[in-house]
Design an enzyme around this catalytic site. Structure first.
Site, mmCIF file in Angstrom:
data_model
loop_
_atom_site.group_PDB
_atom_site.id
_atom_site.type_symbol
_atom_site.label_atom_id
_atom_site.label_comp_id
_atom_site.label_asym_id
_atom_site.label_seq_id
_atom_site.Cartn_x
_atom_site.Cartn_y
_atom_site.Cartn_z
ATOM 1 N N ASN A 202 53.193 44.577 37.257
ATOM 2 C CA ASN A 202 52.472 43.411 36.948
ATOM 3 C C ASN A 202 51.536 43.586 35.793
ATOM 4 O O ASN A 202 51.352 42.834 34.801
ATOM 5 C CB ASN A 202 51.983 42.601 38.215
ATOM 6 C CG ASN A 202 52.706 42.190 39.136
ATOM 7 O OD1 ASN A 202 53.963 42.301 38.876
ATOM 8 N ND2 ASN A 202 52.342 42.025 40.194
ATOM 9 N N THR B 255 35.765 41.103 41.006
ATOM 10 C CA THR B 255 36.246 39.592 40.608
ATOM 11 C C THR B 255 36.063 38.766 41.936
ATOM 12 O O THR B 255 36.236 39.353 43.073
ATOM 13 C CB THR B 255 37.843 39.712 40.335
ATOM 14 O OG1 THR B 255 38.535 40.287 41.465
ATOM 15 C CG2 THR B 255 38.162 40.547 39.125
ATOM 16 N N ASP C 19 46.238 41.194 38.879
ATOM 17 C CA ASP C 19 46.781 42.037 38.261
ATOM 18 C C ASP C 19 46.815 41.655 36.665
ATOM 19 O O ASP C 19 46.667 42.287 35.727
ATOM 20 C CB ASP C 19 48.378 41.998 38.467
ATOM 21 C CG ASP C 19 48.569 42.750 39.645
ATOM 22 O OD1 ASP C 19 47.654 43.643 40.097
ATOM 23 O OD2 ASP C 19 49.471 42.454 40.530
#
Length: 308
Positions: A42, A216, A248
């Site tokens: 990914n 994140t 990703d």
């Protein structure tokens, strides 16, 4: 060039109204989607679509899923000469996505467990390259790759996902450590930190390894800490369809921006925008945005703001 050392899977994505309770059987709300995935693959595709040259290194099984993974990467222009064949079956993930776009994921690693650091030649561990890693293959092999890359002068990125403990001795080999909030808390516990607020935890993790730590936070954006200070970036407004692969997307786009010459703060902005865009489509790899997609919405998000 970006060299990704990581996992390759086939994903079976199943849309559901709500996640099943223990012992409950439910039906999908629509047909399931079968697509290539794995955090390594990914991120490789995210980086490639964001404008970088990418090499994938890892292992697949000698089966239809494995051939599908390799051919899918090749079709995207990613070099696959570093992919080996394992006696195990190719990795597979079952992903349930509810009506709010949230997901739960079960991964059978399979051949990914046989990926080894010696698949990475010394010739790629050089200052002009970026080595991008995750923890869906053997953590010890990943830490060995990071150590070799650091010694060779390459820029190193670890997306410490799935969550796991990182030896303190491995932290100095990482230039950029990227985690989400739950992963950050588990990492902090493993290195003896008690802070739980991401804005305070990021600089503590960064100081422990003398690297840049990025946490994140989904729709709340991300917080990052380095020797330059503590910064926060927001998120673009979206209607989420499927959050699978958004982390990703963030990692791959961040790496691509660095490889293309952006500062790490500009890379952070681009990664936040691209991760948001990726949530507006179904599946992981199919939803990765192009460089033009990111450019078109970059103006919606201010550059990261220094908060400490």
């Amino acid at each position: 060039m970006i060299v990704v050392f990581g996992s390759m899977n086939v994903d079976l994505v199943m849309p559901v109204k709500a996640f099943p309770a223990p012992g409950e059987t439910i039906l999908c709300t629509n047909d399931y989607i079968s697509s290539s995935g794995g955090k390594g693959a990914n991120q490789a595709i995210a980086a490639m679509r964001a404008g970088a040259k990418v090499v994938m290194v890892g292992k697949v099984g000698d089966d239809a899923f494995g051939r599908r993974c390799v051919n899918g990467l090749k079709s995207q222009g990613i070099w696959t000469s570093g992919i080996g064949i394992s006696e195990r079956p190719t990795g597979c993930a079952t992903i349930a996505v509810n009506a709010d776009g949230e997901n739960t994921v079960i991964v059978a690693p399979g051949a990914n467990l046989d990926a080894t650091s010696d698949q990475m030649p010394d010739e790629v561990m050089i200052p002009k390259n970026i080595i991008l890693t995750q923890l869906e293959v053997s953590p010890q092999e990943t830490f060995t790759v990071l150590k070799r890359a650091h010694e060779g002068g390459a820029k190193t990125i670890l997306n410490a996902s799935p969550a796991g403990n990182i030896p303190k001795g491995a932290l100095p080999d990482i230039d950029f450590l990227i985690v989400n909030e739950p992963e950050a808390l588990q990492l902090a516990k493993g290195i003896g930190l008690k802070e739980t607020d991401p804005l305070k935890l990021a600089p503590q993790i960064a100081a422990a390894g003398k690297h840049t730590c990025i946490i994140t936070m989904g729709s709340k954006g991300a917080v990052a800490a380095s020797a330059d200070g503590v910064f926060r970036v927001g998120a673009i407004k979206i209607s989420a369809v499927d959050t699978t692969g958004s982390g990703d997307a963030f990692c791959g786009i961040f790496a691509a921006a660095l490889q293309n010459g952006d500062s790490w703060l500009k890379a952070l902005q681009r990664a936040a925008v691209g991760a948001g865009i990726s949530c507006t489509g179904m599946g992981a790899q199919d939803a990765m945005p192009s460089k033009d997609d990111i450019d078109a919405r970059l103006g919606e998000l201010p550059m990261p703001e220094r908060i400490a």
